[in-house]
Design an enzyme around this catalytic site. Structure first.
Site, PDB file in Angstrom:
ATOM      1  N   GLU A   1      11.106 -11.268 -33.440  1.00  0.00           N
ATOM      2  CA  GLU A   1      11.340 -10.234 -34.460  1.00  0.00           C
ATOM      3  C   GLU A   1      12.617  -9.450 -34.163  1.00  0.00           C
ATOM      4  OE1 GLU A   1       9.607 -10.676 -36.993  1.00  0.00           O
ATOM      5  OE2 GLU A   1       8.127 -11.940 -36.004  1.00  0.00           O
TER       6      GLU A   1
ATOM      7  N   MET B   1       6.246  -9.063 -38.761  1.00  0.00           N
ATOM      8  CA  MET B   1       7.245  -9.077 -39.822  1.00  0.00           C
ATOM      9  C   MET B   1       8.415  -8.194 -39.422  1.00  0.00           C
ATOM     10  SD  MET B   1       8.384 -10.022 -42.700  1.00  0.00           S
ATOM     11  CE  MET B   1       9.985  -9.449 -43.240  1.00  0.00           C
TER      12      MET B   1
HETATM   13 ZN   LIG Z   1      10.621 -14.878 -38.282  1.00  0.00          ZN
END
Ligand SMILES: [Zn+2]
Length: 1058
Positions: free
Chosen positions: A475, A437
């Site tokens: 990311e 994330m």
């Molecule tokens: Zn993504």
């Protein structure tokens, strides 16, 4: 019953008397509200216990005092204060004991929030309105609460306008023991000048209780008194919002700014969403170490604190975390400014204010994980990069660090904008729902997505290293696309995900050309996307996202893979230079703001026109709308007509074509023939959305051109399949070995899928499949065969024709396996290592005995000496699975033991998949049950993986379905709704379902889910049903024909079927 706030001075309240709307009022009329499931019984009991303890203490004190007085003859007046003090101390002690810690913490947290609030609280607190914060027990953690969680899985997401947040100041103390967080938040909010009507302020909440609501006018002018504003506050429908309505008299102030503050108690979940807790065992102390982490994307910041939880409500966040002194690590998005003692045993960390960003990017972690001290190596490099993990894994972070340091300069160069935050922390969280994330400045990963062991025995496969590199690249790309510039709403999620994926390919292509990642793209991303996009239940890449289920559902291969494919297609349409210039311009113009797709179209159009790659009479919106707002993708039929080509488009649909479907696309056309080699990917022709058919004149110089090769969609730059006339298929087959690599792979993949959808008969793909017999080294061709072959394997495995199919495939893959084997020489290239694993995978899967025997021998060598694993990383997957499939319970238990023992996350994933390969039903059943056992060592993040391993086993499939149906409620409660674990499970169940009774099974499961309020799961079942329909159709229409072709080939080539 929605529960109620308890004021200790109000005995009616203690008994749980509520006013409508889940609020109670204090004596002076101030409202306190509580949002959460029933709590009256718990509160009452708690209070009764406290009262009893106090009374008992008073009684004991009285006895002692009486005894003291009678024995010492001291005046009563001297003892009363001490008795009171005793009671008071007792109260404080009780409050700081674990079960009451939060009530006190929240009260004291009030005095640590910013000055303006501190001052205000000091002046307004009085015994009459002193607030008793809802005890921790008010927040649901018991059965009733889980019931409520399950039922609230699907909620409408209404967009409330009128106010926009500017700054949040958050003080929060998450507590592992009580599974709750106490905190206070103050939000500076301004009226939206674009909205003329007078609207209430609406905050998003989910299982959050709120107290001490205040609104004052902002900004506070130095030296002047705060101006407190009148308001009314209440929870909205279903307690999904908290509504603050200011006096109508303020409606005339168009530039009104207020500071809205409140205290709150929220949950620390164990479902990997919101603020959640997870743990690991410290190998040195053998003690459990707790980790508190966050996952707010997409819509779970509202579980942590009251906020405007949507991507276009960007604001600055100033975060302070209060943590127990036993937790040494505390991180948030920004660097820490200071740590100070908060109260005995507790530390408060204050972090710098973030740039403007949405709530879903906010993050913090409290734990005892450690950094790898890369910051010390960096010197003055900006941003500072640290990688955090458990102490035993520190050695596995070198690869990730190297990747970050290579990708960052690449992106800064490509985007023409420096990374904006002073630091980036990368953390491997012990249990993590997504792969990773992109929280701004604090990127979180599951272990296997960040850690690469360098120790020989645990070393990662080439595939895994590529995965880690790509996920880090993804990311990091988000730090620009997503974080700096954010899509306005979830319907354009594909914009940020597509860009992050596409940029990760570009970065890898630039920095690691040996990965040949752009070739992989043409098979991997197309497989992911086209598989999901081929049926009637697919959704447009941008659809109307209205509910929480919609938001969670949109995180699927359509947003990720189709998004990536469409961006690459755009890149080829306008060319590299225009694409990059448009991206740079867009990021600069909308930094810290939001965009929608029309903004991207406008920038690409302008730069395409400037560079002359996009015809002046065309714009990108006109082209792209057809790809964005309708689901599916086209199939382009090609026919020769003398020297001309006739192109016709229709939607590729499974199970078969549908004459009622008139979807059309704006399709860029590129092609090559023997006489024409283009040299670039920029389209020469277009089929517009209103053209079902076009003619390309004089594609050939001669009318007689049947020997001439012709192929479309060069390098698979565009999102469509191609079907040729028989003359063209034959010419392609004849010249197959001379075609470009991607074209060869494309032809095999298209042919297999065209046959699946009845556009071609199976003799053509089978003929192309036979090319594997000689093209032993063509890695891309072999990977192109995989998706189409897997479909056939699943649909044939339990049918008589599997015997001839297996014989045919064994015959084809044998020469390649004989060349590559299961021996891995040193110094092989990345691609060779990957290719050997793929060849072995096919060989063992089709029971080529040389493969299965060697696999078992290797595995037994490992069993004989468990401390020394002789199996090379790239071959673990095939050897583990084959050994367990061919072996007995000893192999299975050995593997499970190794799973528990292993330190390597990637190794653990390999073993989890192989545990589902056994053919022993009782072991499969045991394995399924382990997925619901929190002490089994199988993390929640891996539940779907383990389930899929069983469901994709021909023997385990029925058992997996039975397990899901029997335990659906327990599974829903155990996994929560954050990561669609059940939806993933259902998807993996459909592969073997090709009979009518399977549909009835699914219908019964859907009915059960409806009863339980599992909307997202119901949707997943709907999609699964479509897949089952396809399978049934295929079995009815294609099975016998395929069987006939296979028997013909087996007989013609005299293939031994044993
Ligand atoms: Zn993504």
């Amino acid at each position: 019953m929605d529960g109620g706030y308890v004021n200790e001075e109000d005995s009616d309240a203690i008994m749980g008397v509520e006013s409508p709307g889940g609020q109670l009022k204090t004596k002076n009329g101030q409202k306190y509200v509580f949002n959460g499931p029933p709590s009256g019984v718990y509160v009452s009991r708690t209070c009764l216990v406290i009262s009893a303890v106090i009374m008992l203490a008073a009684l004991i004190s009285s006895v002692l005092i009486t005894y003291f007085l009678t024995s010492q003859s001291l005046p009563i007046v001297d003892t009363s204060p001490s008795a009171e003090a005793h009671i008071k101390d007792h109260h404080v002690d009780a409050a700081t004991s674990p079960s009451h810690a939060n009530a006190t913490n929240l009260a004291s947290a009030k005095f640590d929030i910013p000055d303006w609030l501190k001052q205000n609280q000091a002046t307004t607190s009085s015994p009459e309105i002193a607030v008793v914060v809802p005890p921790v027990g008010d927040i649901p953690v018991i059965e009733e609460a889980l019931e409520t969680n399950t039922k609230s899985m699907d909620r409408p997401l209404q967009l409330f306008e009128g106010w926009r947040p500017q700054n949040y100041k958050i003080v929060i103390e998450p507590n592992v023991d009580s599974s709750s967080s106490n905190g206070s938040v103050s939000i500076e909010i301004e009226r939206d000048p674009k909205v003329n009507s007078w609207e209430p302020i609406v905050l998003d909440v989910h299982n959050v209780s709120i107290a001490n609501v205040r609104v004052i006018r902002s900004p506070i002018v130095n030296g002047s008194d705060e101006v407190e504003l009148d308001f009314d506050s209440d929870y909205g429908d279903n307690n999904d919002t908290f509504i603050v309505t200011l006096a109508k008299s303020l409606a005339t102030e168009s530039n009104l700014r207020v500071l809205l503050s409140m205290d709150f108690v929220s949950q620390v979940t164990d479902t990997l969403q919101g603020i959640y807790k997870t743990s690991y065992t410290n190998p040195n102390t053998n003690q459990l170490e707790w980790v508190i982490s966050t996952q707010f994307s997409p819509i779970d910041a509202r579980r942590a604190f009251p906020c405007f939880d949507r991507p276009d409500m960007k604001a600055n966040f100033t975060v302070s975390i209060i943590r127990n002194i036993k937790h040494k690590m505390c991180l948030s998005n920004m660097p820490r400014i200071r740590s100070s003692s908060h109260r005995t045993g507790y530390i408060r960390d204050d972090f710098k204010t973030t740039p403007k960003m949405p709530t879903y990017l906010l993050a913090f972690i409290v734990s005892n994980m450690v950094d790898s001290l890369y910051g010390n190596l960096d010197g003055g490099l900006m941003p500072r990069v640290e990688i955090w993990t458990r102490p035993t894994f520190v050695e596995m972070t070198n690869y990730a660090y190297k990747m970050v340091r290579q990708f960052l300069p690449y992106y800064e160069e490509y985007f023409g904008i420096k990374n904006q935050l002073p630091k980036i922390d990368l953390v491997s969280v012990p249990d993590f729902g997504f792969g990773a994330m992109e929280n701004w400045g604090l990127i979180t990963f599951r272990d296997s997505a960040l850690l690469v062991p360098e120790d020989l025995e645990l070393a990662s496969s080439s595939e895994h290293m590529q995965y880690v590199a790509q996920i880090i690249a993804h990311e990091l790309a988000h730090q620009w696309f997503g974080n700096l510039v954010t899509p306005k709403w979830w319907d354009d999620l594909w914009l940020k995900e597509g860009f992050a994926c596409y940029m990760s390919y570009k970065a890898l292509n630039q920095l690691y050309p040996e990965f040949q990642i752009m070739d992989t793209f043409t098979m991997l991303e197309f497989k992911e996307s086209m598989q999901h996009d081929a049926t009637n239940t697919s959704h447009a890449i941008s659809f109307d996202v209205k509910t929480s289920s919609d938001v969670r559902r949109i995180f699927d291969p359509i947003s990720y893979s189709k998004g990536t494919i469409l961006l690459r297609m755009l890149n080829s349409i306008v060319g590299d230079e225009a694409f990059r210039a448009a991206t740079q311009d867009l990021l600069k113009s909308f930094a810290y703001e939001n965009i929608d797709r029309d903004d991207l179209w406008a920038y690409l159009t302008r730069h395409g026109h400037e560079k002359g790659t996009l015809p002046k009479d065309m714009n990108v919106k006109q082209i792209m709308d057809s790809w964005i707002i309708q689901p599916g993708y086209p199939l382009v039929h090609v026919e020769r007509n003398g020297a001309d080509l006739v192109l016709r488009q229709e939607r590729y649909l499974l199970p078969s074509r549908n004459p009622l479907d008139h979807s059309r696309w704006f399709i860029p056309i590129t092609y090559e023939t023997d006489e024409l080699h283009k040299g670039d990917n920029i389209p020469t022709h277009w089929m517009t959305q209103d053209q079902e058919q076009i003619v390309i004149n004089d594609a050939f110089t001669k009318m007689n051109n049947s020997d001439n090769v012709l192929y479309l969609n060069l390098n698979r730059q565009s999102y469509y399949r191609v079907n040729y006339d028989m003359t063209s298929w034959l010419a392609l087959k004849k010249n197959f070995s001379n075609l470009p690599t991607i074209t060869r792979a494309q032809l095999l993949d298209d042919a297999l899928h065209l046959a699946q959808a009845e556009y071609l008969s199976y003799d053509i793909p089978l003929t192309f499949l036979m090319e594997l017999f000689t093209a032993m080294d063509d890695e891309l061709l072999w990977s192109a065969a995989k998706p189409g072959l897997n479909y056939l394997i699943y649909n044939l495995k339990r049918e008589p024709a599997y015997e001839t199919f297996r014989a045919f495939m064994k015959f084809i893959v044998r020469p390649a396996f004989d060349r590559y084997g299961l021996h891995e020489p040193d110094n092989e290239s990345h691609m060779q290592l990957k290719h050997r694993a793929l060849v072995a995978n096919f060989a063992c899967k089709f029971n080529y005995d040389r493969c299965t025997q060697v696999a078992q021998t290797r595995f037994r060598e490992w069993m004989r000496d468990p401390k020394r694993n002789p199996i090379k990383p790239n071959l673990k997957s095939v050897i583990y699975c084959t050994a367990l499939a061919e072996g007995s319970y000893q192999e299975w238990y050995f593997a499970y033991k190794q799973y528990k023992r292993s330190n390597s996350a990637s190794e653990k994933e390999e073993i989890l998949t192989s545990l589902g390969c056994t053919t022993k039903p009782w072991l499969l059943s045991k394995y399924l049950n382990l997925t619901l056992n929190s002490t089994s060592g199988i993390l929640k993040q891996d539940g779907a993986l383990a389930f899929r391993a069983v469901a994709s086993n021909a023997i385990g499939h029925e058992m997996a379905f039975d397990f899901l149906q029997t335990n659906i409620k327990e599974i829903a409660d155990y996994y929560g709704d954050g990561f669609s674990t059940i939806s993933e499970m259902i998807k993996s169940l459909t592969i073997y379902m090709n009979k009518e009774y399977h549909k009835q099974q699914l219908q019964a499961l859907a009915a059960n889910c409806r009863k339980l309020g599992l909307k997202a799961v119901e949707i997943a079942i709907g999609m699964a049903m479509e897949q089952v329909n396809d399978n049934i159709y295929w079995r009815t229409h294609s099975y016998d024909k395929l069987k006939g072709f296979l028997e013909g080939i087996v007989s013609e080539f005299e293939i031994n079927i044993f």
